[in-house]
Design a protein around this motif. Structure first.
Motif, mmCIF file in Angstrom:
data_model
loop_
_atom_site.group_PDB
_atom_site.id
_atom_site.type_symbol
_atom_site.label_atom_id
_atom_site.label_comp_id
_atom_site.label_asym_id
_atom_site.label_seq_id
_atom_site.Cartn_x
_atom_site.Cartn_y
_atom_site.Cartn_z
ATOM 1 N N ASP A 77 41.097 44.446 19.914
ATOM 2 C CA ASP A 77 42.237 43.534 20.012
ATOM 3 C C ASP A 77 41.852 42.373 20.930
ATOM 4 O OD1 ASP A 77 44.610 42.170 20.653
ATOM 5 O OD2 ASP A 77 45.806 44.006 20.590
ATOM 6 N N ILE A 78 41.476 41.258 20.346
ATOM 7 C CA ILE A 78 40.981 40.114 21.105
ATOM 8 C C ILE A 78 42.062 39.492 21.987
ATOM 9 C CG2 ILE A 78 41.379 38.285 19.397
ATOM 10 C CD1 ILE A 78 38.132 38.753 21.395
ATOM 11 N N GLU A 79 43.294 39.465 21.519
ATOM 12 C CA GLU A 79 44.387 38.875 22.306
ATOM 13 C C GLU A 79 44.634 39.687 23.582
ATOM 14 O OE1 GLU A 79 45.726 35.992 21.787
ATOM 15 O OE2 GLU A 79 45.118 35.589 19.723
ATOM 16 N N THR A 80 44.634 41.005 23.472
ATOM 17 C CA THR A 80 44.824 41.858 24.641
ATOM 18 C C THR A 80 43.644 41.725 25.594
ATOM 19 O OG1 THR A 80 46.171 43.408 23.384
ATOM 20 C CG2 THR A 80 45.186 44.244 25.414
ATOM 21 N N ALA A 81 42.436 41.680 25.057
ATOM 22 C CA ALA A 81 41.243 41.515 25.897
ATOM 23 C C ALA A 81 41.296 40.191 26.645
ATOM 24 C CB ALA A 81 39.984 41.600 25.043
ATOM 25 N N ARG A 82 41.640 39.128 25.958
ATOM 26 C CA ARG A 82 41.725 37.803 26.590
ATOM 27 C C ARG A 82 42.795 37.790 27.672
ATOM 28 N NH1 ARG A 82 44.390 32.860 26.244
ATOM 29 N NH2 ARG A 82 43.017 31.108 26.749
ATOM 30 N N ALA A 83 43.963 38.360 27.375
ATOM 31 C CA ALA A 83 45.052 38.402 28.360
ATOM 32 C C ALA A 83 44.631 39.167 29.609
ATOM 33 C CB ALA A 83 46.296 39.021 27.741
ATOM 34 N N SER A 84 43.896 40.260 29.433
ATOM 35 C CA SER A 84 43.410 41.046 30.575
ATOM 36 C C SER A 84 42.451 40.236 31.439
ATOM 37 C CB SER A 84 42.724 42.318 30.065
ATOM 38 O OG SER A 84 42.156 43.031 31.135
ATOM 39 N N LEU A 85 41.545 39.503 30.799
ATOM 40 C CA LEU A 85 40.606 38.668 31.545
ATOM 41 C C LEU A 85 41.335 37.560 32.306
ATOM 42 C CD1 LEU A 85 37.738 38.414 28.910
ATOM 43 C CD2 LEU A 85 37.648 39.622 31.113
ATOM 44 N N ILE A 86 42.283 36.923 31.660
ATOM 45 C CA ILE A 86 43.057 35.866 32.321
ATOM 46 C C ILE A 86 43.824 36.434 33.513
ATOM 47 C CG2 ILE A 86 45.054 34.325 32.045
ATOM 48 C CD1 ILE A 86 44.028 33.840 29.148
ATOM 49 N N GLU A 87 44.455 37.584 33.315
ATOM 50 C CA GLU A 87 45.224 38.231 34.389
ATOM 51 C C GLU A 87 44.343 38.534 35.599
ATOM 52 O OE1 GLU A 87 47.008 42.608 34.728
ATOM 53 O OE2 GLU A 87 48.057 41.374 33.246
ATOM 54 N N ARG A 88 43.073 38.831 35.364
ATOM 55 C CA ARG A 88 42.141 39.155 36.447
ATOM 56 C C ARG A 88 41.441 37.916 37.012
ATOM 57 N NH1 ARG A 88 39.954 44.258 36.878
ATOM 58 N NH2 ARG A 88 41.029 45.893 35.761
ATOM 59 N N GLY A 89 41.787 36.742 36.495
ATOM 60 C CA GLY A 89 41.252 35.500 37.044
ATOM 61 C C GLY A 89 39.958 35.004 36.430
ATOM 62 N N VAL A 90 39.609 35.509 35.258
ATOM 63 C CA VAL A 90 38.392 35.060 34.585
ATOM 64 C C VAL A 90 38.709 33.802 33.775
ATOM 65 C CG1 VAL A 90 36.622 35.660 32.879
ATOM 66 C CG2 VAL A 90 37.468 37.403 34.462
ATOM 67 N N ASP A 91 37.848 32.802 33.879
ATOM 68 C CA ASP A 91 37.967 31.584 33.079
ATOM 69 C C ASP A 91 37.416 31.897 31.691
ATOM 70 O OD1 ASP A 91 38.226 29.010 32.153
ATOM 71 O OD2 ASP A 91 36.531 28.222 33.298
ATOM 72 N N VAL A 92 38.320 32.145 30.748
ATOM 73 C CA VAL A 92 37.933 32.584 29.401
ATOM 74 C C VAL A 92 38.412 31.552 28.378
ATOM 75 C CG1 VAL A 92 40.012 34.018 29.136
ATOM 76 C CG2 VAL A 92 37.979 34.573 27.816
#
Length: 126
Positions: A77-92
């Motif tokens: 699930d790319i949307e969930t993965a992206r949201a998790s990275l954003i939530e953790r402060g990763v510039d994605v």
């Protein structure tokens, strides 16, 4: 006979900074952090659910920091993965749908040294 990829060395300039990025921001599990001596340190981290880990080290590899490009991580699930990275402060990156019917949906990010990662959605493999 199975041949399993177990460890990918990632060249970094600062092991502590990279460890914090991969553990605290990307969400990898720290498996080992061992100082053998002042010149040799090994940190092994594993993405959740993966059979393959990464190695951050001092004194193990001579590869230039930031020289590894487009290491792929597969998610369902790319949307969930992206949201998790954003939530953790990763510039994605935004989601890029290159060929969604055959696994061509991606997001991209880089670590502080410039090593780059591609997160690929493949719903039928994970």
């Amino acid at each position: 006979m199975d041949w399993k990829l177990e460890l990918v060395p990632i060249p970094v300039a600062d092991v502590d900074r990279a460890k914090a990025f991969y553990a605290d921001q990307v969400g990898f599990t720290v498996d080992h952090d061992h100082n053998i001596n002042d010149e040799l340190r090994i940190v092994q981290l594993t993405p959740p659910g993966s059979g393959c880990s990464i190695l951050l080290s001092k004194g193990v590899i001579d590869t230039k920091p930031g020289s590894i490009q487009n290491v792929h991580i597969v998610v369902n699930d790319i949307e969930t993965a992206r949201a998790s990275l954003i939530e953790r402060g990763v510039d994605v990156s935004e989601v890029k749908k290159m060929s969604p019917e055959d696994g061509g949906t991606f997001v991209f990010f880089s670590d502080p040294d410039g090593n780059s990662w591609a997160v690929q959605e493949m719903r039928n493999r994970v």
